[in-house]
Scaffold this active site. Structure first.
Site, PDB file in Angstrom:
ATOM      1  N   GLU A  45     -14.666 -35.459  18.817  1.00  0.00           N
ATOM      2  CA  GLU A  45     -15.971 -34.941  18.431  1.00  0.00           C
ATOM      3  C   GLU A  45     -17.058 -35.878  18.934  1.00  0.00           C
ATOM      4  O   GLU A  45     -17.995 -36.221  18.193  1.00  0.00           O
ATOM      5  CB  GLU A  45     -16.054 -34.801  16.905  1.00  0.00           C
ATOM      6  CG  GLU A  45     -14.911 -33.970  16.329  1.00  0.00           C
ATOM      7  CD  GLU A  45     -14.954 -33.821  14.811  1.00  0.00           C
ATOM      8  OE1 GLU A  45     -15.748 -34.524  14.175  1.00  0.00           O
ATOM      9  OE2 GLU A  45     -14.198 -32.982  14.283  1.00  0.00           O
ATOM     10  N   CYS A  57     -20.328 -30.464   6.789  1.00  0.00           N
ATOM     11  CA  CYS A  57     -21.416 -31.417   6.985  1.00  0.00           C
ATOM     12  C   CYS A  57     -22.646 -30.782   7.619  1.00  0.00           C
ATOM     13  O   CYS A  57     -23.765 -31.218   7.367  1.00  0.00           O
ATOM     14  CB  CYS A  57     -20.944 -32.599   7.832  1.00  0.00           C
ATOM     15  SG  CYS A  57     -20.150 -32.143   9.368  1.00  0.00           S
TER      16      CYS A  57
END
Lengths: 633, 633
Positions: free
Chosen positions: A316, A406
């Site tokens: 990521e 998130c």
């Protein structure tokens, strides 16, 4: 010089465009996030005791803190007793969730607190507290009640009793940076020196190695009885390229020794945002040099044209320099929403350190493109990843919720605090970074107001009126795309991309930023011999829904200029300017084999192709074909 | 119809080109591999007892078995008492390493045998035994002594006592396929039905799910006290995209339900090679359909032009369809040597099932490109990964050894057994799959010999002489690149890419395959609007060492035809035909920023660019710039 960010409370956004986004966030996103957390039960994880049958995820706490923070921003500019009551309830819950020694974390509370602080590399205890600290800053700025400050300071004192340079303490640092941001923000609010001390410790300790070349993460792994060197072992994370790949956490070496931005993008930009604040507060030149080096590396080699960050799905995060694949397929183009959010935060901090329009240019690009498109116009669907290409037949609509949630609260946080990004001030200088219609009440201005009128991003005209008893000097950011041919009704001096006007009082400044669509090309190091279209700060894309006569996966643009089309509404957004381009269609797009001796053949005839802003993608259905970059023919 | 692969012993390779490669492998590679294993101590791991201070890697055993197998192939066509003594010593070591119940594995022997068979997903016990079985086939074909057959059958009986469909046995299957190949090869040698039974079990049990959707890997993980569902847990491998990502092992569903080739490439092609043999031996039509589906998927959507397999570094395997990045940077283009090796093995098995030139075409491409370039012309340096692009300034020379050393012995195995790929036979039909100068002694031909004379891959002429007492029918593979304009001195009938000539005896057949360089293009689904150059089966690349006046990272080819240059020696390889192409140079290759409004500008003037065979890359030093695909201008 250190500019102070404007208070959210002092900025009233009047822009139709951004008001719509904010209203949607306030009225739909925040309630939707809270509802999702309640429906899944996550919302209540802080009330759970040891042995509770549901085991919280390591970051569920942070979702509660983040939506609390976001709600506080919206409450600063508009009363909402229902929402306030929700937030006060969350604060009550937080207060009662805290252990007597200050520890607070549902993951270990439920699983057994005896294992706390044994795996700060993975387990997000410090990350969650960091978000709690940010929520505290927002909540106390809103209420000044001390109801969150008290447990938060207790939690921080607990953290400081466990971690620090002193003998007997753990010499650790969070596996996911965030607490550094919170500590420095709260320091600016309360000036408690412990906050600065602890932030400095976390920022500078990270990545240090002992005489065996081992980091704290090796030490704590061994203390758990694990072998961090074993490629088949428990410490080999799926986000690592190799055992002990601490670049994922930016902990491969100390910040001051780093010269390439690496690893998980959100961690990296959160870290650098905090380090930038620390430089401003401490004057540390070595860290400043490191921050500048990593900024330059990111901007010059690792940032998508959209302000998206993170070309590698596996971790990521950042890939090698100039490797910027556009599709998610094949593990490329992660471009996480939170990374563009974090980038805007880093930019606003860089602007406090140095008034240079590059930071605002990139903040604006990240805001309008990498960030804004992450939320659907319905306000309750979100992208976690923001690739620059999706293919026809593989439509990727936004999701309503994520197990790792998130991104949605970060969308609300940024839209709620948008006002603070627009202006900053230092002595009697007010800097205008973003061209968003709004009214700014000048601090200590005795009612002096700066009123910004514009229909940006759809219009070329801006009127800035300073009215009231105080004369202010203005520093007006001239966007890089308008630098060559903007006009301003008042003469000023250009310095690092800002037009400085002295002592403006009861006067209207008129700015004109010619808004012509332009073609943009990528550095050959990327290997991408393609073309993108921009209008002002907006990156455009081609979507199949506007181009039904062709397959948008197989078109290319000619060298003919691109042209604005008449404004139209796209989904719920008004006045959108589409862009028309001249293209050709691949005539032999369907192949039976993978390789052939027949080259691609483009149509003799040209076609008119319609492009729309990237942030509006996938809001009207369609078949999924969407591309920012086009081939050239 | 089921063709029998020719015996290594019956084929004498006379090709200067391939003799050179074989000699190098026999005289340098095999001794180098054995020396490396001895120098590192790995060679002796089978002699270690429980508690030995050095802990073997899970696959060290297989390196011993593989080099033993490779050596046997070379010993079949040429005596070498020193090498034979080495191999006999290895056999002695294997015999004495076996536990009384038949178990053999140094990893668990050293660490404690009580934990054996508890993690067959990761721990390679069955994989290692599989290589032992293949070594046994080679060794017994060479010596017929029974010295390896005895412990191997004991090991297999042990495996069959632990694994199988019967109640009370573990219903598991190897995490890395290989034993399936070994079992079926040994079955063909000895006809012991246990071998076929166990192979069938492993091939068909893989990927089955219980009523909770769980596989054997879930069961054994839980039995170890682990949670396979936990994304932060011990079972989440770094090669997985998500928890329980058993596609990595091709165990996401049973083979007969699979329609996309996925996961680790080497595992996949080893599996499919074995399944292909199983289809031939069992006639199972459902598995045959699955094998054909996955073949078609691989060839049409997931294979590099070089015969390389595996676009994803994270799981060393297949990516999504048509995603075929050329550079290793950014986690793309793994193209492991062992995968191209495994592909040739799969192709030769497909050819036994069905005489169709597509299988031989792809075998040839994999052999000359993806495989052959993996070994340096020094015979002792190897590539594990075989990307199609490397950049100037980032030279990637071959390595002399790897911690995970699967590739070098596979190079020796394939070069040692090369003869068996060239011919196969069925009744009185001899099929010629590869055009490699050699002499083939026809089985039961009473001394009938097929003599193939050619300087392929550098010449267009082939003479095939059948001499001796037996008339044979020939099935001559016409390569796809020669199909349109080959000539043959004898008339025959074309069927599925093979020219069938009946009853040939004491006669010379002359074939002419015009060898003109050709441009090849990629399916638009790949997004790659580029061009590659091939000559016969050889894929070419541009290297900076031949093109010193330009930066090969920044050139493009015009539409002008490509041309053969005069033959020359490249490193130690003689008669190499270079290819010349007309290109243009990117004039503004150096950019200060990542994005700009200035497009790429190509030179007006053209330049002559030189391409050489991809397998010869990085044998002459140079700066590292190497590209198979070129942009078009």
């Amino acid at each position: 010089m250190a500019f102070k960010t404007s208070n959210v409370r002092d900025v009233r956004i009047t822009s139709q465009f951004w008001s719509q986004m904010q209203t949607c966030s306030r009225e739909i996103t925040i309630p939707a996030i809270i509802k999702a957390q309640k429906d899944t039960g996550h919302w209540y994880c802080l009330t759970w005791k040891e042995g509770h049958p549901v085991k919280p995820h390591p970051f569920w706490d942070s979702d509660i803190y983040k939506v609390t923070e976001a709600a506080c921003y919206f409450l600063m500019t508009r009363d909402d007793p229902t929402l306030l009551a929700e937030i006060e309830g969350a604060v009550d819950m937080i207060r009662s969730a805290q252990h007597p020694d200050g520890y607070i974390n549902s993951y270990y509370t439920v699983r057994g607190i005896q294992n706390r602080w044994t795996n700060i590399r993975d387990m997000h205890e410090l990350y969650c507290i960091g978000h709690l600290v940010e929520a505290c800053v927002a909540y106390e700025s809103l209420t000044d009640s001390g109801r969150l400050l008290e447990p938060v300071m207790k939690a921080i004192r607990h953290v400081a009793s466990v971690f620090g340079p002193e003998e007997g303490k753990k010499h650790g640092y969070p596996g996911h940076q965030e607490i550094e941001i919170g500590l420095l923000r709260l320091y600016e609010l309360t000036k408690d020196p412990l906050l600065l001390y602890l932030a400095k410790y976390f920022i500078t300790e990270r990545g240090k190695r002992d005489e065996h070349g081992e980091t704290y993460y090796d030490h704590e792994a061994k203390a758990r009885g694990a072998d961090p060197y074993d490629p088949m072992g428990t410490e080999m994370r799926h986000t690592y390229e190799f055992p002990r790949d601490y670049a994922y956490h930016q902990a491969h070496k100390p910040l001051v020794e780093q010269d390439e931005i690496k690893g998980h993008s959100v961690r990296a930009v959160y870290y650098l945002a905090a380090a930038t604040d620390y430089v401003r507060l401490s004057g540390d030149q070595t860290i400043r040099d490191a921050v500048n080096r990593l900024w330059r590396d990111m901007v010059n080699t690792k940032m998508y044209i959209t302000g998206g960050l993170g070309a590698m799905r596996q971790w990521e995060g950042f890939g090698p320099r100039y490797i910027l694949g556009d599709a998610e397929e094949g593990n490329g183009c992660y471009a996480e929403t939170c990374a563009s959010f974090g980038l805007t935060n880093w930019c606003t901090r860089m602007l406090r350190l140095q008034l240079n329009s590059e930071y605002a240019d990139i903040m604006e690009v990240a805001l309008y493109n990498g960030f804004l498109g992450a939320v659907g116009l319905d306000g309750k669907s979100f992208y976690y990843e923001n690739p620059l290409t999706t293919y026809s037949g593989y439509a990727k609509p936004r999701s309503t919720w994520f197990e790792v949630a998130c991104c949605p609260p970060n969308v609300a946080k940024l839209l709620g605090s948008l006002g603070s990004l627009i202006y900053s001030s230092f002595d009697n200088v007010v800097a205008v970074h973003l061209w968003i219609a709004s009214e700014f009440t000048v601090a200590q201005g005795n009612g002096t107001i700066i009123s910004q009128k514009t229909n940006m991003p759809w219009s070329e005209e801006i009127e800035l009126t300073v009215s009231g008893p105080k004369a202010v000097s203005l520093a007006l950011r001239i966007p890089n795309w308008a630098l060559a041919n903007f006009t301003c009704s008042v003469e000023g001096e250009m310095r690092q991309g800002y037009l400085h006007l002295s002592e403006v009082q009861n006067c209207t400044v008129k700015l004109h930023f010619p808004l012509e669509p332009r073609k943009v090309y990528a550095n050959p190091m990327t290997g991408k011999n393609e073309v993108a279209i921009m209008l002002g700060p907006l990156v455009y894309c081609i979507e199949d829904i506007d181009n039904e006569s062709v397959n948008v996966d197989y078109v290319a643009l000619t060298d003919a200029p691109v042209r604005k089309g008449p404004p139209k509404n796209i989904a719920t957004v008004e006045d959108v300017i589409p862009i028309h381009a001249t293209g050709r269609v691949l005539q032999n797009a369907k192949w039976s084999s993978l390789y052939s001796s027949t080259p691609w053949q483009w149509s003799e005839q040209t076609v008119d192709l319609v492009f729309v802003p990237y942030f509006l993608r996938m809001n009207r259905g369609g078949n999924g074909g969407m591309h920012v970059w086009s081939k050239r023919v």
